[in-house]
Design a protein around this motif. Structure first.
Motif, mmCIF file in Angstrom:
data_model
loop_
_atom_site.group_PDB
_atom_site.id
_atom_site.type_symbol
_atom_site.label_atom_id
_atom_site.label_comp_id
_atom_site.label_asym_id
_atom_site.label_seq_id
_atom_site.Cartn_x
_atom_site.Cartn_y
_atom_site.Cartn_z
ATOM 1 N N GLU A 195 0.969 -9.574 1.892
ATOM 2 C CA GLU A 195 -0.437 -9.358 2.239
ATOM 3 C C GLU A 195 -0.560 -8.612 3.565
ATOM 4 O O GLU A 195 -1.415 -7.732 3.719
ATOM 5 C CB GLU A 195 -1.186 -10.689 2.315
ATOM 6 C CG GLU A 195 -1.274 -11.420 0.984
ATOM 7 C CD GLU A 195 -2.006 -10.595 -0.069
ATOM 8 O OE1 GLU A 195 -2.933 -9.842 0.319
ATOM 9 O OE2 GLU A 195 -1.646 -10.693 -1.253
ATOM 10 N N GLY A 196 0.289 -8.966 4.528
ATOM 11 C CA GLY A 196 0.259 -8.275 5.809
ATOM 12 C C GLY A 196 0.632 -6.814 5.664
ATOM 13 O O GLY A 196 0.078 -5.941 6.347
ATOM 14 N N LEU A 201 -1.491 -0.744 5.025
ATOM 15 C CA LEU A 201 -1.350 0.416 4.156
ATOM 16 C C LEU A 201 -2.711 0.848 3.637
ATOM 17 O O LEU A 201 -3.530 0.014 3.243
ATOM 18 C CB LEU A 201 -0.427 0.109 2.973
ATOM 19 C CG LEU A 201 1.037 -0.186 3.297
ATOM 20 C CD1 LEU A 201 1.775 -0.636 2.038
ATOM 21 C CD2 LEU A 201 1.728 1.041 3.898
ATOM 22 N N ASP A 202 -2.951 2.141 3.612
ATOM 23 C CA ASP A 202 -4.169 2.650 2.985
ATOM 24 C C ASP A 202 -4.119 2.328 1.490
ATOM 25 O O ASP A 202 -3.038 2.355 0.885
ATOM 26 C CB ASP A 202 -4.252 4.164 3.187
ATOM 27 C CG ASP A 202 -5.535 4.758 2.644
ATOM 28 O OD1 ASP A 202 -6.543 4.741 3.367
ATOM 29 O OD2 ASP A 202 -5.518 5.227 1.489
ATOM 30 N N PRO A 203 -5.259 2.001 0.870
ATOM 31 C CA PRO A 203 -5.245 1.673 -0.563
ATOM 32 C C PRO A 203 -4.594 2.758 -1.422
ATOM 33 O O PRO A 203 -3.996 2.460 -2.459
ATOM 34 C CB PRO A 203 -6.732 1.523 -0.898
ATOM 35 C CG PRO A 203 -7.352 1.081 0.383
ATOM 36 C CD PRO A 203 -6.599 1.821 1.460
ATOM 37 N N VAL A 219 2.335 5.817 -5.319
ATOM 38 C CA VAL A 219 0.987 5.815 -4.760
ATOM 39 C C VAL A 219 0.349 4.443 -4.925
ATOM 40 O O VAL A 219 0.473 3.813 -5.978
ATOM 41 C CB VAL A 219 0.103 6.882 -5.450
ATOM 42 C CG1 VAL A 219 -1.315 6.841 -4.890
ATOM 43 C CG2 VAL A 219 0.703 8.267 -5.272
ATOM 44 N N GLY A 220 -0.327 3.980 -3.866
ATOM 45 C CA GLY A 220 -1.036 2.701 -3.932
ATOM 46 C C GLY A 220 -0.407 1.655 -3.037
ATOM 47 O O GLY A 220 0.823 1.528 -2.978
ATOM 48 N N ALA A 221 -1.227 0.890 -2.316
ATOM 49 C CA ALA A 221 -0.720 -0.094 -1.359
ATOM 50 C C ALA A 221 0.164 -1.146 -2.014
ATOM 51 O O ALA A 221 1.269 -1.431 -1.552
ATOM 52 C CB ALA A 221 -1.890 -0.763 -0.630
ATOM 53 N N ALA A 222 -0.305 -1.753 -3.094
ATOM 54 C CA ALA A 222 0.479 -2.792 -3.762
ATOM 55 C C ALA A 222 1.750 -2.217 -4.369
ATOM 56 O O ALA A 222 2.816 -2.844 -4.336
ATOM 57 C CB ALA A 222 -0.370 -3.469 -4.837
ATOM 58 N N ASP A 268 -6.933 6.217 11.034
ATOM 59 C CA ASP A 268 -7.903 5.121 11.141
ATOM 60 C C ASP A 268 -7.245 3.743 11.027
ATOM 61 O O ASP A 268 -7.751 2.844 10.347
ATOM 62 C CB ASP A 268 -8.997 5.265 10.082
ATOM 63 C CG ASP A 268 -9.848 6.506 10.304
ATOM 64 O OD1 ASP A 268 -9.953 6.945 11.463
ATOM 65 O OD2 ASP A 268 -10.393 7.033 9.324
ATOM 66 N N GLY A 269 -6.097 3.575 11.669
ATOM 67 C CA GLY A 269 -5.464 2.273 11.729
ATOM 68 C C GLY A 269 -4.683 1.856 10.509
ATOM 69 O O GLY A 269 -4.231 0.711 10.422
ATOM 70 N N ARG A 270 -4.471 2.772 9.567
ATOM 71 C CA ARG A 270 -3.677 2.455 8.370
ATOM 72 C C ARG A 270 -2.704 3.584 8.063
ATOM 73 O O ARG A 270 -2.957 4.745 8.398
ATOM 74 C CB ARG A 270 -4.585 2.219 7.155
ATOM 75 C CG ARG A 270 -5.353 0.905 7.195
ATOM 76 C CD ARG A 270 -6.081 0.682 5.890
ATOM 77 N NE ARG A 270 -6.699 -0.639 5.835
ATOM 78 C CZ ARG A 270 -7.357 -1.109 4.778
ATOM 79 N NH1 ARG A 270 -7.480 -0.373 3.689
ATOM 80 N NH2 ARG A 270 -7.885 -2.318 4.809
ATOM 81 N N ILE A 271 -1.617 3.222 7.430
ATOM 82 C CA ILE A 271 -0.621 4.218 7.049
ATOM 83 C C ILE A 271 -1.067 4.879 5.740
ATOM 84 O O ILE A 271 -1.250 4.204 4.726
ATOM 85 C CB ILE A 271 0.765 3.583 6.877
ATOM 86 C CG1 ILE A 271 1.250 3.025 8.219
ATOM 87 C CG2 ILE A 271 1.767 4.599 6.332
ATOM 88 C CD1 ILE A 271 2.546 2.242 8.133
ATOM 89 N N VAL A 272 -1.241 6.186 5.771
ATOM 90 C CA VAL A 272 -1.680 6.914 4.582
ATOM 91 C C VAL A 272 -0.521 7.643 3.909
ATOM 92 O O VAL A 272 -0.632 8.052 2.756
ATOM 93 C CB VAL A 272 -2.795 7.923 4.915
ATOM 94 C CG1 VAL A 272 -4.017 7.219 5.484
ATOM 95 C CG2 VAL A 272 -2.301 8.987 5.897
#
Length: 293
Positions: A195-196, A201-203, A219-222, A268-272
């Motif tokens: 979860e962390g 991670l960007d969605p 592609v995709g955070a999960a 914006d604070g997330r890894i893309v």
């Protein structure tokens, strides 16, 4: 030897422009070697000119270097397939905050792996127009001269390229904030915190892993978090580094060998974007920092 030969005066003026020209060429070609070659070709052409007849040396050199880069990009496009080394940009890896002085200029003008991958989707003229105008503020009239088009046509090229890369290529964020995001990513990965990991991670994060056989994209955070957690189990040592100017890290395994080099693009604070190089042959050719004790 006294006196000034025909090339001595432009040589000094050329050296004042070299660093900027290498930065321009590197952003267009994604290779330090190719960038240096393009700038050297510009020098050879300058040495053949009557320097006194050149009103704007900086503009003249930018035009010549741009044309050389355009020829290189077009040559790449004519190949049936790009080799692994062509697809993968140069790897300049330095300890974060501890770059050698001679590397400072190149790191400041470098482009991250993620942006170079995006730029590779542009046509040669789009890439040249975008890099020269959006990154180096070269007027469209000069870009038109390089591409053999009008200023309006050059403006359209840059606009089309801008749409493809979806706005500014690298948001101007405080480096320490970007590093903090990457540190949080590493902490979550090493602690097995799914979860962390997803939170940083960007969605629609994209993870590209470069192999000699090709590029694997996830592609995709999960979808990215799961393999990252599995891979983190093999990491025994990690060192924060800059990879082509992007925050990233080098990971070592239990046998003391490097597992991979990872570059992260933070928005914006997330890894893309994550870009990983794990090919042993490629890693052996890179000047990597020493494994932390």
């Amino acid at each position: 030897m006294t006196g000034s030969g025909p090339t001595e005066v432009p040589a000094g003026a050329f050296e004042q422009q070299r660093e900027r020209l290498v930065a321009v060429a590197y952003r267009m070609l994604g290779s330090r070697v190719d960038a240096e070659d393009a700038v050297q070709e510009a020098w050879i052409r300058l040495a053949r000119q009557d320097a006194a007849a050149i009103d704007n040396l900086a503009g003249w050199l930018t035009t010549v270097a741009g044309r050389v880069c355009l020829d290189v990009l077009r040559s790449r496009r004519t190949r049936a397939e790009l080799s692994y080394d062509d697809r993968l940009p140069e790897l300049v890896v330095t300890v974060d905050g501890g770059a050698a002085p001679e590397d400072d200029a190149m790191l400041a003008d470098s482009v991250g792996l993620a942006l170079l991958v995006v730029l590779d989707t542009l046509t040669p003229t789009e890439r040249l127009a975008f890099v020269l105008h959006d990154m180096f503020a070269v007027p469209f009239a000069e870009i038109g001269e390089i591409t053999g088009r009008s200023a309006d046509a050059a403006k359209m090229l840059a606009s089309r390229a801008r749409r493809k890369v979806r706005g500014t290529p690298l948001p101007e964020e405080e480096p320490r904030r970007r590093r903090a995001v990457v540190d949080a990513f590493l902490a979550a990965a090493r602690n097995g915190d799914f979860e962390g990991l997803v939170r940083v991670l960007d969605p629609q994060v994209t993870w590209r892993t470069f192999h000699p056989q090709g590029v694997v994209t996830t592609v995709g955070a999960a979808e990215v978090a799961g393999p990252v957690l599995r891979g983190a189990r093999a990491m025994t040592s990690v060192l924060p580094v800059l990879v082509d100017g992007e925050p990233g890290f080098v990971a070592w395994g239990a046998n003391g060998k490097v597992l991979g080099v990872v570059a992260c693009t933070v928005v914006d604070g997330r890894i893309v974007e994550l870009s990983t190089v794990s090919d042993r042959k490629r890693l052996d050719a890179v000047d990597l920092p020493a494994r932390p004790e």
